[in-house]
Design an enzyme around this catalytic site. Sequence first.
Site, PDB file in Angstrom:
ATOM      1  N   GLY A  16       0.815  -1.220   0.000  1.00 30.81           N
ATOM      2  CA  GLY A  16       0.000   0.000   0.000  1.00 30.81           C
ATOM      3  C   GLY A  16       0.845   1.264   0.000  1.00 30.81           C
ATOM      4  N   ASP A  36      -5.059   2.957   7.439  1.00 36.80           N
ATOM      5  CA  ASP A  36      -4.722   1.676   8.068  1.00 36.80           C
ATOM      6  C   ASP A  36      -5.396   1.615   9.433  1.00 36.80           C
ATOM      7  OD1 ASP A  36      -2.188  -0.402   7.312  1.00 36.80           O
ATOM      8  OD2 ASP A  36      -2.924  -0.508   9.390  1.00 36.80           O
ATOM      9  N   GLU A 164      10.450  -6.678  -2.881  1.00 36.07           N
ATOM     10  CA  GLU A 164      11.010  -5.811  -1.851  1.00 36.07           C
ATOM     11  C   GLU A 164      12.495  -5.561  -2.123  1.00 36.07           C
ATOM     12  OE1 GLU A 164       9.875  -6.951   2.149  1.00 36.07           O
ATOM     13  OE2 GLU A 164       7.895  -7.482   1.394  1.00 36.07           O
ATOM     14  N   LEU A 220      -0.986 -15.595  -8.433  1.00 32.57           N
ATOM     15  CA  LEU A 220      -0.534 -16.788  -7.695  1.00 32.57           C
ATOM     16  C   LEU A 220       0.432 -17.592  -8.556  1.00 32.57           C
ATOM     17  CD1 LEU A 220      -3.788 -18.187  -5.991  1.00 32.57           C
ATOM     18  CD2 LEU A 220      -1.993 -16.784  -4.982  1.00 32.57           C
ATOM     19  N   CYS A 275       5.515 -13.846   0.860  1.00 33.30           N
ATOM     20  CA  CYS A 275       4.525 -14.266  -0.134  1.00 33.30           C
ATOM     21  C   CYS A 275       4.736 -15.618  -0.814  1.00 33.30           C
ATOM     22  CB  CYS A 275       4.388 -13.184  -1.184  1.00 33.30           C
ATOM     23  SG  CYS A 275       3.671 -11.698  -0.456  1.00 33.30           S
ATOM     24  N   LYS A 338      16.099 -11.065   2.101  1.00 33.64           N
ATOM     25  CA  LYS A 338      16.911 -10.764   0.930  1.00 33.64           C
ATOM     26  C   LYS A 338      17.622  -9.444   1.198  1.00 33.64           C
ATOM     27  CE  LYS A 338      14.804  -8.985  -2.751  1.00 33.64           C
ATOM     28  NZ  LYS A 338      13.826  -8.637  -3.800  1.00 33.64           N
ATOM     29  N   ARG A 345      10.231 -11.396   7.207  1.00 37.94           N
ATOM     30  CA  ARG A 345       9.126 -12.360   7.199  1.00 37.94           C
ATOM     31  C   ARG A 345       9.523 -13.623   6.411  1.00 37.94           C
ATOM     32  NH1 ARG A 345       4.179  -8.572   5.416  1.00 37.94           N
ATOM     33  NH2 ARG A 345       5.782  -7.813   3.995  1.00 37.94           N
TER      34      ARG A 345
HETATM   35  P1  NAD Z   1       1.480  -5.726   5.269  1.00 40.01           P
HETATM   36  O1  NAD Z   1       1.186  -6.616   6.411  1.00 40.01           O
HETATM   37  O2  NAD Z   1       2.794  -5.035   5.169  1.00 40.01           O
HETATM   38  O3  NAD Z   1       0.362  -4.583   5.179  1.00 40.01           O
HETATM   39  C1  NAD Z   1      -1.008  -4.820   5.307  1.00 40.01           C
HETATM   40  C2  NAD Z   1      -1.621  -3.673   6.101  1.00 40.01           C
HETATM   41  O4  NAD Z   1      -3.037  -3.809   6.114  1.00 40.01           O
HETATM   42  C3  NAD Z   1      -1.184  -3.639   7.576  1.00 40.01           C
HETATM   43  O5  NAD Z   1      -0.580  -2.397   7.861  1.00 40.01           O
HETATM   44  C4  NAD Z   1      -2.497  -3.824   8.350  1.00 40.01           C
HETATM   45  O6  NAD Z   1      -2.531  -3.100   9.568  1.00 40.01           O
HETATM   46  C5  NAD Z   1      -3.521  -3.313   7.363  1.00 40.01           C
HETATM   47  N1  NAD Z   1      -4.874  -3.800   7.595  1.00 40.01           N
HETATM   48  C6  NAD Z   1      -5.293  -5.057   7.874  1.00 40.01           C
HETATM   49  N2  NAD Z   1      -6.624  -5.096   8.002  1.00 40.01           N
HETATM   50  C7  NAD Z   1      -7.068  -3.827   7.800  1.00 40.01           C
HETATM   51  C8  NAD Z   1      -8.357  -3.236   7.784  1.00 40.01           C
HETATM   52  N3  NAD Z   1      -9.462  -3.963   8.009  1.00 40.01           N
HETATM   53  N4  NAD Z   1      -8.452  -1.910   7.552  1.00 40.01           N
HETATM   54  C9  NAD Z   1      -7.335  -1.161   7.326  1.00 40.01           C
HETATM   55  N5  NAD Z   1      -6.088  -1.676   7.309  1.00 40.01           N
HETATM   56  C10 NAD Z   1      -5.955  -2.994   7.534  1.00 40.01           C
HETATM   57  O7  NAD Z   1       1.221  -6.594   3.960  1.00 40.01           O
HETATM   58  P2  NAD Z   1       1.878  -6.379   2.505  1.00 40.01           P
HETATM   59  O8  NAD Z   1       3.218  -7.019   2.471  1.00 40.01           O
HETATM   60  O9  NAD Z   1       1.721  -4.966   2.117  1.00 40.01           O
HETATM   61  O10 NAD Z   1       0.926  -7.296   1.621  1.00 40.01           O
HETATM   62  C11 NAD Z   1      -0.408  -6.906   1.340  1.00 40.01           C
HETATM   63  C12 NAD Z   1      -0.939  -7.786   0.235  1.00 40.01           C
HETATM   64  O11 NAD Z   1      -0.161  -7.582  -0.945  1.00 40.01           O
HETATM   65  C13 NAD Z   1      -0.859  -9.289   0.509  1.00 40.01           C
HETATM   66  O12 NAD Z   1      -1.984  -9.903  -0.064  1.00 40.01           O
HETATM   67  C14 NAD Z   1       0.395  -9.716  -0.219  1.00 40.01           C
HETATM   68  O13 NAD Z   1       0.318 -11.065  -0.627  1.00 40.01           O
HETATM   69  C15 NAD Z   1       0.388  -8.816  -1.421  1.00 40.01           C
HETATM   70  N6  NAD Z   1       1.710  -8.539  -1.992  1.00 40.01           N
HETATM   71  C16 NAD Z   1       2.784  -8.260  -1.187  1.00 40.01           C
HETATM   72  C17 NAD Z   1       4.019  -7.946  -1.751  1.00 40.01           C
HETATM   73  C18 NAD Z   1       5.222  -7.631  -0.902  1.00 40.01           C
HETATM   74  O14 NAD Z   1       6.299  -7.477  -1.455  1.00 40.01           O
HETATM   75  N7  NAD Z   1       5.132  -7.540   0.408  1.00 40.01           N
HETATM   76  C19 NAD Z   1       4.140  -7.871  -3.144  1.00 40.01           C
HETATM   77  C20 NAD Z   1       3.027  -8.135  -3.942  1.00 40.01           C
HETATM   78  C21 NAD Z   1       1.806  -8.463  -3.350  1.00 40.01           C
HETATM   79  C1  UGA Z   2       8.407 -11.772  -4.800  1.00 41.05           C
HETATM   80  C2  UGA Z   2       8.260 -11.606  -6.317  1.00 41.05           C
HETATM   81  O1  UGA Z   2       9.551 -11.493  -6.903  1.00 41.05           O
HETATM   82  C3  UGA Z   2       7.429 -10.365  -6.651  1.00 41.05           C
HETATM   83  O2  UGA Z   2       7.219 -10.299  -8.047  1.00 41.05           O
HETATM   84  C4  UGA Z   2       6.088 -10.453  -5.928  1.00 41.05           C
HETATM   85  O3  UGA Z   2       5.326  -9.295  -6.161  1.00 41.05           O
HETATM   86  C5  UGA Z   2       6.313 -10.615  -4.450  1.00 41.05           C
HETATM   87  O4  UGA Z   2       7.130 -11.804  -4.213  1.00 41.05           O
HETATM   88  C6  UGA Z   2       5.050 -10.823  -3.665  1.00 41.05           C
HETATM   89  O5  UGA Z   2       4.029 -11.214  -4.195  1.00 41.05           O
HETATM   90  O6  UGA Z   2       5.172 -10.609  -2.442  1.00 41.05           O
HETATM   91  P1  UGA Z   2       9.962 -10.684  -2.944  1.00 41.05           P
HETATM   92  O7  UGA Z   2       9.499 -11.841  -2.118  1.00 41.05           O
HETATM   93  O8  UGA Z   2       9.860  -9.332  -2.365  1.00 41.05           O
HETATM   94  O9  UGA Z   2       9.147 -10.655  -4.323  1.00 41.05           O
HETATM   95  O10 UGA Z   2      11.487 -10.892  -3.358  1.00 41.05           O
HETATM   96  P2  UGA Z   2      12.228 -11.847  -4.424  1.00 41.05           P
HETATM   97  O11 UGA Z   2      13.284 -11.061  -5.069  1.00 41.05           O
HETATM   98  O12 UGA Z   2      11.273 -12.541  -5.297  1.00 41.05           O
HETATM   99  O13 UGA Z   2      12.936 -12.907  -3.480  1.00 41.05           O
HETATM  100  C7  UGA Z   2      12.195 -13.887  -2.778  1.00 41.05           C
HETATM  101  C8  UGA Z   2      13.147 -14.849  -2.104  1.00 41.05           C
HETATM  102  O14 UGA Z   2      13.800 -15.673  -3.060  1.00 41.05           O
HETATM  103  C9  UGA Z   2      14.258 -14.160  -1.315  1.00 41.05           C
HETATM  104  O15 UGA Z   2      14.490 -14.861  -0.114  1.00 41.05           O
HETATM  105  C10 UGA Z   2      15.457 -14.264  -2.247  1.00 41.05           C
HETATM  106  O16 UGA Z   2      16.674 -14.206  -1.582  1.00 41.05           O
HETATM  107  C11 UGA Z   2      15.204 -15.631  -2.855  1.00 41.05           C
HETATM  108  N1  UGA Z   2      15.885 -15.830  -4.150  1.00 41.05           N
HETATM  109  C12 UGA Z   2      15.600 -15.028  -5.203  1.00 41.05           C
HETATM  110  C13 UGA Z   2      16.796 -16.870  -4.288  1.00 41.05           C
HETATM  111  O17 UGA Z   2      17.061 -17.625  -3.335  1.00 41.05           O
HETATM  112  N2  UGA Z   2      17.411 -17.061  -5.505  1.00 41.05           N
HETATM  113  C14 UGA Z   2      17.144 -16.269  -6.582  1.00 41.05           C
HETATM  114  O18 UGA Z   2      17.740 -16.508  -7.656  1.00 41.05           O
HETATM  115  C15 UGA Z   2      16.225 -15.228  -6.421  1.00 41.05           C
END
Ligand code: NAD
Ligand code: UGA
Length: 458
Positions: A16, A36, A164, A220, A275, A338, A345
């Site tokens: 977000g 939030d 990330e 997914l 994730c 990473k 996480r």
């Molecule tokens: P996060 O835990 O960092 O953030 C989620 C936020 O939502 C928290 O701050 C929480 O307090 C808030 N929240 C929960 N319930 C709420 C409510 N009812 N009203 C308002 N706020 C509320 O999670 P994230 O890493 O940002 O992931 C969010 C989604 O995006 C997940 O579905 C994840 O799979 C997806 N996603 C994450 C990444 C990533 O790199 N972290 C990348 C792509 C997709």
């Molecule tokens: C991953 C995907 O790359 C994103 O496209 C997606 O949006 C995100 O998940 C999500 O849905 O949360 P992220 O988990 O932030 O992103 O980071 P990555 O770069 O994918 O790395 C994931 C893990 O795999 C790390 O622990 C990294 O060290 C490991 N990794 C990555 C390896 O062990 N080997 C590799 O060659 C690459």
Amino acid sequence: MKFKKNILCIGAGYVGGPTMAMIAWKCPSYKVTVVDINPSKIVQWNSDNIPIYEPGLYEIVKATRGKNLFFSTDIDKGIRESEIIFVSVNTPTKTFGAGAGMAADLQYWEKTARQIRNSAESPKIIVEKSTLPVRTALAMERILTSPDSGITFDILSNPEFLAEGTAVNDLQNPDRVLIGSRETPGGLKAREALVEIYTHWVPKEKIITSDIWSTELSKLVANAFLAQRISSINSISVLCEKTEANITEVARAVGTDSRLGSRFLNASVGFGGSCFKKDILNLVYLCRYYGLDVVADYWEGVVRINEYQKERFVLNMLSTMFNTLAGKKICLFGFAFKANTGDTRESPAIYVARRLVEERAELVITDPRALANAETDLSDIKDRISFIEDPYRAAAGCDAIAVMTEWDLFSGLDFERIYTKMSKPCFIFDGRNILDHERLFEIGFNVFPLGKSALKHF
Ligand code: NAD
Ligand code: UGA
């Protein structure tokens, strides 16, 4: 100033915060508000100490905050005032009841849907930004229209692909933006409104529109394919160790096939992050739900290899260090899942740290960004662990170093200096293959890379 449109994002987390900061930066005529339920997170987003470390992000937040980017806890007001609502709340793996340990826990998601329904006074476009099981949009539609208040809600799926540590660049130059909608007049109009936002900076040919179910599922599947590559290379790393083949050479040879590509083929102690595991397990659960056990088993294998790789790393340390770690001091280089993030996480380092403590080792953990999270993750065993930011001080007096995170800083360290202060014989287990192994061997270390022959002095 009168804004062209008001955008709201519910959930100010890793997705977000950065995604909305990018939209605000690229679309100055839109007002973007991020809300939030966690007030302390909002306080942090409004401060100089934003809640996530992501290179380049703070500069964008600083440039837009208070102009067209706002962080708030007033969710109801945000809903009332916005035409487009992104939902990016967390969707973790369920820990209770049916599907525990596999299915997505949709309670935060559903709570948000009900809150939108209760507060909305005008038509809204709802954008699924969180990663969700396929067909979640249908559940959302049903909640939003029961009872039917006469207000129209058009639901879009717009999954996020940022990684990330590189979030700003990924958002600024995405491989693609995927937008799924219903093929109804309302759905198509909503889709156009979202396309219009992204066209402020993303080339048109990179904005892919599709149907809503394919879009939900594609997210997914993308994560499952990425994780599968890592498990594939990790599964071969163990074979390399048995046969004197070298995993880096194998990855290079395989990756130069343009059909396969060279990225995401780095062998590691295991993939982490919030994730990959949860999304694959979600996919596995969906397959089992539809009676597709063979398909479910196939994808579950990706997670199984990842668990195997982490355990095998620990067992290798144990057998190498004369079958006992009790009382030995081991330094973990890195704790983030990473490099370039403070996020821990599902970091493989959590598993490795817990297993080493189980073997009665004493741990020292060093990481430039993740020590605070590491202390929280390991709070129940912290009497056996020291947390030290300076890697030289951290390694002093240790019997072994285990590299957990591929931070650049580790490969630039003065290992001669480190060696002189360590207990002998000393060992390095490079869980990321980032160090100069020959050089370390010359210095005197016994070196254990992943997927390559060990270099040892005995
Ligand atoms: P996060 O835990 O960092 O953030 C989620 C936020 O939502 C928290 O701050 C929480 O307090 C808030 N929240 C929960 N319930 C709420 C409510 N009812 N009203 C308002 N706020 C509320 O999670 P994230 O890493 O940002 O992931 C969010 C989604 O995006 C997940 O579905 C994840 O799979 C997806 N996603 C994450 C990444 C990533 O790199 N972290 C990348 C792509 C997709
Ligand atoms: C991953 C995907 O790359 C994103 O496209 C997606 O949006 C995100 O998940 C999500 O849905 O949360 P992220 O988990 O932030 O992103 O980071 P990555 O770069 O994918 O790395 C994931 C893990 O795999 C790390 O622990 C990294 O060290 C490991 N990794 C990555 C390896 O062990 N080997 C590799 O060659 C690459």
